[in-house]
Scaffold this motif. Structure first.
Motif, PDB file in Angstrom:
ATOM      1  N   UNK A  93       0.826  -1.202   0.000  1.00 34.57           N
ATOM      2  CA  UNK A  93       0.000   0.000   0.000  1.00 34.57           C
ATOM      3  C   UNK A  93       0.863   1.256   0.000  1.00 34.57           C
ATOM      4  N   UNK A  94       1.993   1.219   0.704  1.00 36.27           N
ATOM      5  CA  UNK A  94       2.877   2.383   0.711  1.00 36.27           C
ATOM      6  C   UNK A  94       3.481   2.643  -0.665  1.00 36.27           C
ATOM      7  N   UNK A  95       3.706   1.576  -1.432  1.00 38.37           N
ATOM      8  CA  UNK A  95       4.191   1.746  -2.798  1.00 38.37           C
ATOM      9  C   UNK A  95       3.128   2.399  -3.675  1.00 38.37           C
ATOM     10  N   UNK A  96       1.901   1.983  -3.447  1.00 36.51           N
ATOM     11  CA  UNK A  96       0.803   2.388  -4.332  1.00 36.51           C
ATOM     12  C   UNK A  96       0.220   3.746  -3.961  1.00 36.51           C
ATOM     13  N   UNK A  97       0.117   4.024  -2.662  1.00 38.21           N
ATOM     14  CA  UNK A  97      -0.469   5.291  -2.202  1.00 38.21           C
ATOM     15  C   UNK A  97       0.506   5.917  -1.205  1.00 38.21           C
ATOM     16  N   UNK A  98       1.640   6.395  -1.673  1.00 34.16           N
ATOM     17  CA  UNK A  98       2.676   6.875  -0.751  1.00 34.16           C
ATOM     18  C   UNK A  98       2.320   8.149  -0.006  1.00 34.16           C
ATOM     19  N   UNK A  99       1.370   8.917  -0.538  1.00 32.29           N
ATOM     20  CA  UNK A  99       1.020  10.193   0.083  1.00 32.29           C
ATOM     21  C   UNK A  99      -0.346  10.160   0.770  1.00 32.29           C
ATOM     22  N   UNK A 100      -0.986   8.975   0.781  1.00 36.84           N
ATOM     23  CA  UNK A 100      -2.336   8.882   1.328  1.00 36.84           C
ATOM     24  C   UNK A 100      -3.364   9.363   0.315  1.00 36.84           C
ATOM     25  N   UNK A 101      -4.549   8.801   0.367  1.00 32.11           N
ATOM     26  CA  UNK A 101      -5.605   9.213  -0.562  1.00 32.11           C
ATOM     27  C   UNK A 101      -6.260  10.497  -0.060  1.00 32.11           C
ATOM     28  N   UNK A 102      -6.828  11.251  -0.996  1.00 32.04           N
ATOM     29  CA  UNK A 102      -7.438  12.540  -0.680  1.00 32.04           C
ATOM     30  C   UNK A 102      -8.949  12.483  -0.841  1.00 32.04           C
ATOM     31  N   UNK A 103      -9.670  12.856   0.189  1.00 34.85           N
ATOM     32  CA  UNK A 103     -11.113  13.034   0.081  1.00 34.85           C
ATOM     33  C   UNK A 103     -11.889  11.733  -0.014  1.00 34.85           C
TER      34      UNK A 103
END
Length: 236
Positions: A93-103
């Motif tokens: 998950x850190x590879x895929x969404x390294x900045x966190x999802x928004x909204x």
């Protein structure tokens, strides 16, 4: 501008020799957020697909859904909360969404055509060197632009000359109609443009996608990040 993705009429699928399936829809009310469309507010977020959209997609693809059919990790994100499947070769998950999802996040069920298109985007991400994060950006962009359908011309509802998975425009230099409706070509064109965005790996998904797409809905891409990550995780 195009309206909500709710009033599909039957589509015509053609399969030329270069392995593509283009959905040409007569009488579509819009998908929303297509590249280079007129200025407008972001498309509404939905946690589940509108009943009209589900029926319309089924009609366009000739698919009949069985009531109560269980959804896979492509739709539910079940892998994030534990899975019996080996994860050894898969991105985290850190590879895929390294900045966190928004909204708020949106999700749609995927049929075989959408899944095949997602596979093509992922394989092209590998070939072009943008990796799993690039694949997430590409799939989220296509989910917003076309719901992962390789769309042909939509008649009076078409957004200028936009077509294909990423709603690219021949008049903007993306290629010929035959090229932009070839999933591998259109994915390659998207990723090569993404690679020209300075620091794209460090940008929020919606900023990276918007820099490539120049969409009237610059914040709409963010709503697909979770499902895009699920798809890349499952199909990588």
């Amino acid at each position: 501008m195009k309206l909500d993705f709710t009033r599909w009429l039957p589509a015509i699928a053609t399969t030329p020799p270069y392995r593509k399936t283009v959905l040409s829809v007569a009488g579509v009310a819009a998908i929303g957020g297509l590249a280079l469309g007129p200025s407008a507010v972001a498309a509404p977020l939905t946690s589940t697909p509108h009943a009209g959209a589900v029926a319309a997609i089924d009609l366009a693809t000739g698919k009949t859904r069985a009531a109560g059919t269980p959804e896979s990790g492509l739709t539910t994100g079940a892998w994030q909360t534990g899975s019996v499947r080996s994860e050894s070769a898969k991105p985290t998950r850190d590879d895929l969404i390294p900045h966190g999802s928004e909204g708020a996040q949106s999700r749609v069920p995927l049929d075989d055509a959408q899944t095949d298109n997602a596979r093509t985007i992922i394989e092209t991400a590998k070939k072009t060197g943008v990796g799993e994060r690039g694949a997430v950006i590409g799939i989220a962009t296509s989910l917003q632009e076309s719901k992962l359908y390789n769309l042909g011309h939509l008649g009076i509802y078409n957004d200028h000359d936009s077509q294909g998975l990423f709603q690219q425009r021949p008049s903007s230099g993306w290629g010929t109609i035959d090229q932009i409706t070839d999933p591998e070509y259109s994915s390659t064109a998207f990723f090569e443009a993404l690679k020209n965005v300075g620091g794209w790996r460090d940008l929020p998904l919606t900023a990276a996608a918007q820099t490539v797409q120049v969409s009237a809905y610059p914040y709409a891409y963010a709503q697909w990040e979770e499902q895009a990550a699920d798809i890349v995780h499952q199909l990588w």
